[in-house]
Design an enzyme around this catalytic site. Sequence first.
Site, PDB file in Angstrom:
ATOM      1  N   ASP A 105      -0.887   3.568   1.477  1.00 40.98           N
ATOM      2  CA  ASP A 105      -1.018   4.563   2.545  1.00 40.98           C
ATOM      3  C   ASP A 105      -0.837   3.870   3.903  1.00 40.98           C
ATOM      4  OD1 ASP A 105      -1.592   7.066   3.637  1.00 40.98           O
ATOM      5  OD2 ASP A 105      -3.770   6.720   3.654  1.00 40.98           O
ATOM      6  N   HIS A 106       0.072   4.377   4.722  1.00 41.14           N
ATOM      7  CA  HIS A 106       0.301   3.853   6.079  1.00 41.14           C
ATOM      8  C   HIS A 106       0.581   2.349   6.126  1.00 41.14           C
ATOM      9  CE1 HIS A 106      -0.638   7.617   8.149  1.00 41.14           C
ATOM     10  NE2 HIS A 106      -1.632   7.763   7.298  1.00 41.14           N
TER      11      HIS A 106
ATOM     12  N   ALA B 106      -4.900  16.171   5.753  1.00 40.71           N
ATOM     13  CA  ALA B 106      -4.954  17.491   5.100  1.00 40.71           C
ATOM     14  C   ALA B 106      -6.346  17.870   4.596  1.00 40.71           C
ATOM     15  CB  ALA B 106      -3.945  17.539   3.961  1.00 40.71           C
TER      16      ALA B 106
ATOM     17  N   ASN C  32      -2.338  14.588   1.555  1.00 41.08           N
ATOM     18  CA  ASN C  32      -3.216  13.422   1.724  1.00 41.08           C
ATOM     19  C   ASN C  32      -4.662  13.822   2.030  1.00 41.08           C
ATOM     20  OD1 ASN C  32      -0.866  12.023   1.414  1.00 41.08           O
ATOM     21  ND2 ASN C  32      -1.150  10.733   3.220  1.00 41.08           N
TER      22      ASN C  32
ATOM     23  N   HIS D 292      -0.092  14.696   6.018  1.00 42.39           N
ATOM     24  CA  HIS D 292      -1.217  13.792   6.316  1.00 42.39           C
ATOM     25  C   HIS D 292      -2.325  14.598   6.983  1.00 42.39           C
ATOM     26  CE1 HIS D 292       0.285   9.657   5.563  1.00 42.39           C
ATOM     27  NE2 HIS D 292       1.382  10.356   5.365  1.00 42.39           N
TER      28      HIS D 292
HETATM   29  P1  13P Z   1      -7.766  13.226   6.087  1.00 38.81           P
HETATM   30  O1  13P Z   1      -8.432  12.389   7.114  1.00 38.81           O
HETATM   31  O2  13P Z   1      -7.534  14.622   6.588  1.00 38.81           O
HETATM   32  O3  13P Z   1      -8.439  13.221   4.780  1.00 38.81           O
HETATM   33  O4  13P Z   1      -6.285  12.603   5.869  1.00 38.81           O
HETATM   34  C1  13P Z   1      -6.096  11.450   5.105  1.00 38.81           C
HETATM   35  C2  13P Z   1      -4.714  10.902   5.236  1.00 38.81           C
HETATM   36  O5  13P Z   1      -3.829  11.491   5.815  1.00 38.81           O
HETATM   37  C3  13P Z   1      -4.454   9.605   4.605  1.00 38.81           C
HETATM   38  O6  13P Z   1      -3.165   9.150   4.853  1.00 38.81           O
HETATM   39  O1  G3H Z   2      -4.996   7.554   6.961  1.00 43.66           O
HETATM   40  C1  G3H Z   2      -6.173   7.253   6.950  1.00 43.66           C
HETATM   41  C2  G3H Z   2      -6.934   7.172   5.697  1.00 43.66           C
HETATM   42  O2  G3H Z   2      -7.997   8.081   5.745  1.00 43.66           O
HETATM   43  C3  G3H Z   2      -7.389   5.760   5.437  1.00 43.66           C
HETATM   44  O3  G3H Z   2      -8.330   5.367   6.364  1.00 43.66           O
HETATM   45  O4  G3H Z   2      -7.700   3.120   7.261  1.00 43.66           O
HETATM   46  O5  G3H Z   2     -10.093   3.927   7.239  1.00 43.66           O
HETATM   47  O6  G3H Z   2      -8.963   3.262   5.112  1.00 43.66           O
HETATM   48  P1  G3H Z   2      -8.812   3.811   6.509  1.00 43.66           P
HETATM   49 ZN    ZN Z   3      -2.412   9.618   6.786  1.00 46.06          ZN
END
Ligand code: 13P
Ligand code: G3H
Ligand code: ZN
Length: 307
Positions: free
Chosen positions: A82-83, A212, A253, A210
């Site tokens: 993720d990211h 969501a 997400n 994202h």
């Molecule tokens: P939320 O913070 O809405 O759960 O989104 C998570 C997210 O986009 C992770 O990439």
């Molecule tokens: O995109 C954000 C996700 O909720 C992950 O968050 O970087 O705190 O692990 P984090």
């Molecule tokens: Zn995200």
Amino acid sequence: MLVSGTEILQKAHKEGYGVGAFNFVNFEMLNAIFQAALQKHSPLIVQASEGAIKYMGIEMAVGLVKTLAQKYPEVPVALHLDHGTSYESCIKAIRAGFTSVMIDASHHHFEENLKETKRVVEVAHACGVGVEAELGRLMGIEDNISVDEKDAALVNPKEAEEFVKETKVDYLAPAIGTSHGAFKFKGEPKLDFERLVQVKKCTNIPLVLHGASAIPDTVRQAFLSSGGDLKGSKGVPFSFLQEAIKGGINKVNTDTDLRIAFIAEVRRIANENNSEFDLRKFFSPASLAMSKVIAQRMEILGSADKY
Ligand code: 13P
Ligand code: G3H
Ligand code: ZN
């Protein structure tokens, strides 16, 4: 069974449903996610951020997922980064066994984002790994935002078309007005569904939402009644999620809803049993509470009974 993100999302794209992509930072979260998938017969995407990887160690993150994927071979599951903030971070994840990666160069200029994404796609595709990229900035849109401001911040459908054609990216996250965390909208929730429909038309690939999390009433109530504070918080309503899926979203997400549900239960138990210190007495019910939130989401997104 561990499969590529592309396999899961191409099916969702063709059949028109959404798959939750759930973040995890430890065994309890991951197990809650798997238990919901088993109960609902839902395909799964589990995702770890760079922060989560730092917290667990990359071998632990992959090891946990592989162990549960082997234990429950009937569940099709993709492990997603993720990211990912750089080419190097994506390569590291691919080497470690991730089957899907996000290269998030959305804060760069369009050309730089395109160049960086293309680099990652070349390597990932050679390894059978799916790639996600993002266009636009994640932010809540408000009633008084001007057309120009909106155009500057959110995805441009024509750019999305060019981006997908050039990079051959497998799925795309278009910014349409969501943001991360528990405080998504200042006023009424608002998303640019028209823009979303245009992006789907211009790209014809799986799209990603994202930010969501919905903060459903039951989850909010549990958090508040345990003594937590969520003043000013607002999530994406379920009806919006369903409309977004109609508009072409396939990966949804979700992290914040899971965190809130888990911590509400931990705090409730701590409040009610102030001499308890067996971790399992906290984590088992908290995992179960989280699992219920995930199972409900699977129904709402339409991924239940898809395997
Ligand atoms: P939320 O913070 O809405 O759960 O989104 C998570 C997210 O986009 C992770 O990439
Ligand atoms: O995109 C954000 C996700 O909720 C992950 O968050 O970087 O705190 O692990 P984090
Ligand atoms: Zn995200």
